[in-house]
Design a protein around this motif. Structure first.
Motif, PDB file in Angstrom:
ATOM      1  N   LEU A 218      49.434  39.989  37.310  1.00 36.70           N
ATOM      2  CA  LEU A 218      49.072  40.852  38.443  1.00 36.70           C
ATOM      3  C   LEU A 218      47.566  40.735  38.624  1.00 36.70           C
ATOM      4  N   ILE A 219      47.142  40.380  39.839  1.00 38.84           N
ATOM      5  CA  ILE A 219      45.731  40.139  40.088  1.00 38.84           C
ATOM      6  C   ILE A 219      45.245  40.964  41.270  1.00 38.84           C
ATOM      7  N   VAL A 220      44.087  41.586  41.096  1.00 32.13           N
ATOM      8  CA  VAL A 220      43.353  42.220  42.192  1.00 32.13           C
ATOM      9  C   VAL A 220      42.145  41.340  42.454  1.00 32.13           C
ATOM     10  N   GLU A 221      42.004  40.859  43.696  1.00 28.33           N
ATOM     11  CA  GLU A 221      40.932  39.905  43.989  1.00 28.33           C
ATOM     12  C   GLU A 221      40.552  39.988  45.472  1.00 28.33           C
ATOM     13  N   HIS A 222      39.236  39.834  45.741  1.00 30.42           N
ATOM     14  CA  HIS A 222      38.739  39.894  47.119  1.00 30.42           C
ATOM     15  C   HIS A 222      38.639  38.517  47.774  1.00 30.42           C
ATOM     16  N   ASP A 223      38.657  37.455  46.978  1.00 27.58           N
ATOM     17  CA  ASP A 223      38.560  36.106  47.522  1.00 27.58           C
ATOM     18  C   ASP A 223      39.914  35.728  48.129  1.00 27.58           C
ATOM     19  N   MET A 224      40.007  35.822  49.460  1.00 25.06           N
ATOM     20  CA  MET A 224      41.299  35.618  50.116  1.00 25.06           C
ATOM     21  C   MET A 224      41.791  34.184  50.013  1.00 25.06           C
ATOM     22  N   ASP A 225      40.880  33.217  50.003  1.00 25.11           N
ATOM     23  CA  ASP A 225      41.319  31.828  49.836  1.00 25.11           C
ATOM     24  C   ASP A 225      42.002  31.657  48.483  1.00 25.11           C
ATOM     25  N   ALA A 226      41.410  32.233  47.449  1.00 22.08           N
ATOM     26  CA  ALA A 226      42.009  32.153  46.111  1.00 22.08           C
ATOM     27  C   ALA A 226      43.333  32.906  46.058  1.00 22.08           C
ATOM     28  N   VAL A 227      43.382  34.070  46.683  1.00 18.20           N
ATOM     29  CA  VAL A 227      44.605  34.879  46.687  1.00 18.20           C
ATOM     30  C   VAL A 227      45.764  34.106  47.297  1.00 18.20           C
ATOM     31  N   PHE A 228      45.523  33.512  48.453  1.00 15.23           N
ATOM     32  CA  PHE A 228      46.624  32.819  49.122  1.00 15.23           C
ATOM     33  C   PHE A 228      46.968  31.493  48.455  1.00 15.23           C
ATOM     34  N   GLU A 229      46.064  30.955  47.666  1.00 17.07           N
ATOM     35  CA  GLU A 229      46.382  29.769  46.871  1.00 17.07           C
ATOM     36  C   GLU A 229      47.226  30.134  45.653  1.00 17.07           C
ATOM     37  N   LEU A 230      46.925  31.277  45.042  1.00 12.34           N
ATOM     38  CA  LEU A 230      47.543  31.639  43.777  1.00 12.34           C
ATOM     39  C   LEU A 230      48.830  32.440  43.904  1.00 12.34           C
ATOM     40  N   ALA A 231      48.895  33.338  44.865  1.00  9.81           N
ATOM     41  CA  ALA A 231      49.924  34.382  44.868  1.00  9.81           C
ATOM     42  C   ALA A 231      51.309  33.865  45.238  1.00  9.81           C
ATOM     43  N   ASP A 232      52.294  34.227  44.411  1.00 11.43           N
ATOM     44  CA  ASP A 232      53.698  34.029  44.757  1.00 11.43           C
ATOM     45  C   ASP A 232      54.213  35.220  45.557  1.00 11.43           C
ATOM     46  N   LYS A 233      53.608  36.380  45.307  1.00 15.30           N
ATOM     47  CA  LYS A 233      53.959  37.598  46.030  1.00 15.30           C
ATOM     48  C   LYS A 233      52.682  38.373  46.289  1.00 15.30           C
ATOM     49  N   LEU A 234      52.664  39.100  47.400  1.00 15.98           N
ATOM     50  CA  LEU A 234      51.467  39.795  47.838  1.00 15.98           C
ATOM     51  C   LEU A 234      51.810  41.227  48.215  1.00 15.98           C
ATOM     52  N   THR A 235      51.004  42.165  47.710  1.00 15.43           N
ATOM     53  CA  THR A 235      51.121  43.569  48.089  1.00 15.43           C
ATOM     54  C   THR A 235      49.802  44.017  48.692  1.00 15.43           C
ATOM     55  N   VAL A 236      49.885  44.678  49.838  1.00  9.56           N
ATOM     56  CA  VAL A 236      48.683  45.150  50.525  1.00  9.56           C
ATOM     57  C   VAL A 236      48.655  46.666  50.485  1.00  9.56           C
ATOM     58  N   MET A 237      47.497  47.209  50.045  1.00 10.01           N
ATOM     59  CA  MET A 237      47.316  48.655  50.001  1.00 10.01           C
ATOM     60  C   MET A 237      46.289  49.093  51.041  1.00 10.01           C
ATOM     61  N   HIS A 238      46.486  50.315  51.525  1.00 13.14           N
ATOM     62  CA  HIS A 238      45.540  50.912  52.473  1.00 13.14           C
ATOM     63  C   HIS A 238      45.636  52.424  52.336  1.00 13.14           C
ATOM     64  N   ASP A 239      44.489  53.061  52.115  1.00 13.78           N
ATOM     65  CA  ASP A 239      44.455  54.519  51.956  1.00 13.78           C
ATOM     66  C   ASP A 239      45.410  55.005  50.865  1.00 13.78           C
ATOM     67  N   GLY A 240      45.477  54.252  49.756  1.00 18.17           N
ATOM     68  CA  GLY A 240      46.274  54.674  48.615  1.00 18.17           C
ATOM     69  C   GLY A 240      47.754  54.391  48.701  1.00 18.17           C
TER      70      GLY A 240
END
Length: 252
Positions: A201-223
């Motif tokens: 499980l990774i929290v990361e701000h580098d979107m290029d890295a995120v979309f290269e690495l992630a098999d699944k993605l969860t997006v949070m907003h306002d908790g």
């Protein structure tokens, strides 16, 4: 479907009247990298702190495999197979790479408090130490002190220390923070290799890295979780484009 390494259901965390995390559920499977993204203040750091035990939940449950870890302290969670690397490295600068990793390996041994006694004769500890150092790409740096390592190598060392505990799941909090492009490339490749036989499980701000690495993605907003699924699907989700990417319907 692969095994669920970690399952969080209905997590709640309040700080006074602030709902930092509100009814968040997430599953992380063995063999996958699951990335959590969102704008600043979305609740990502709070979520990872709840999962690792740095913070306790106000509501909800956390399962590590078949074990309920909701009320366990961080060290107990680690002994049950949860490993975490922090945004700021938590290494021993004056110790060698080998000593840092050996201490981490020893923490998972039957007698973790015997810091410098029989551990030198503990073949299992030494084997986990050597394997973790090699897996993190630090074999040629084994006998130098951690303070002599570059920033990227110190991140490799922290990951080696996590690997030495033989975790079922690894939590990574902004592992690319403060890195140049060349160092980041090595860490991205290392992270990609970590999912073999475990979950990440990774929290990361580098979107290029995120979309290269992630098999699944969860997006949070306002908790809260506003979208979760395959990266290509989440990327096009209307709520994500509005809340996270700043798309208000004015074009493609």
């Amino acid at each position: 479907m692969s095994d669920v390494a970690l399952r969080a259901q209905g997590l709640q965390k309040h700080f006074g009247g602030l709902k930092a995390v509100s009814d968040v559920s997430i599953d992380v499977h063995v063999g996958e990298i699951h990335a959590v993204i969102g704008p600043n203040g979305a609740g990502k750091s709070t979520l990872i702190n709840l999962l690792s035990g740095e913070l306790f939940v106000n509501g909800g449950a956390i399962m590590l495999g078949d074990t309920d870890i909701t009320r366990l302290a961080p060290d107990r969670r680690a002994r049950n197979g949860l490993g975490r690397a922090y945004q700021k490295t938590t290494i021993f600068p004056k110790f060698t790479v080998h000593e840092n990793v050996r201490l981490a390996a020893q923490a998972r041994s039957p007698a973790p408090l015997r810091m410098f006694g029989h551990v030198r004769n503990n073949a299992a500890v030494h084997e986990r130490t050597a394997q973790a150092i090699d897996r993190a790409g630090l074999s040629v740096r084994t006998w130098i002190t951690a303070e002599q390592l570059s920033h990227g190598e110190q991140r490799q060392l922290e990951i080696a220390m996590v690997l030495a505990t033989d975790p079922r799941i690894i939590l990574l909090d902004e592992p690319l923070a403060g890195m140049g492009q060349s160092e980041a490339r090595g860490i991205i490749d290392l992270i990609a290799s970590l999912k073999v036989g475990r979950a990440v499980l990774i929290v990361e701000h580098d979107m290029d890295a995120v979309f290269e690495l992630a098999d699944k993605l969860t997006v949070m907003h306002d908790g809260q979780v506003i979208a979760s699924g395959l990266p290509q699907d989440v990327r096009m989700h209307p709520a994500v484009r509005t809340a996270y990417l700043g798309d208000h319907g004015g074009g493609s």
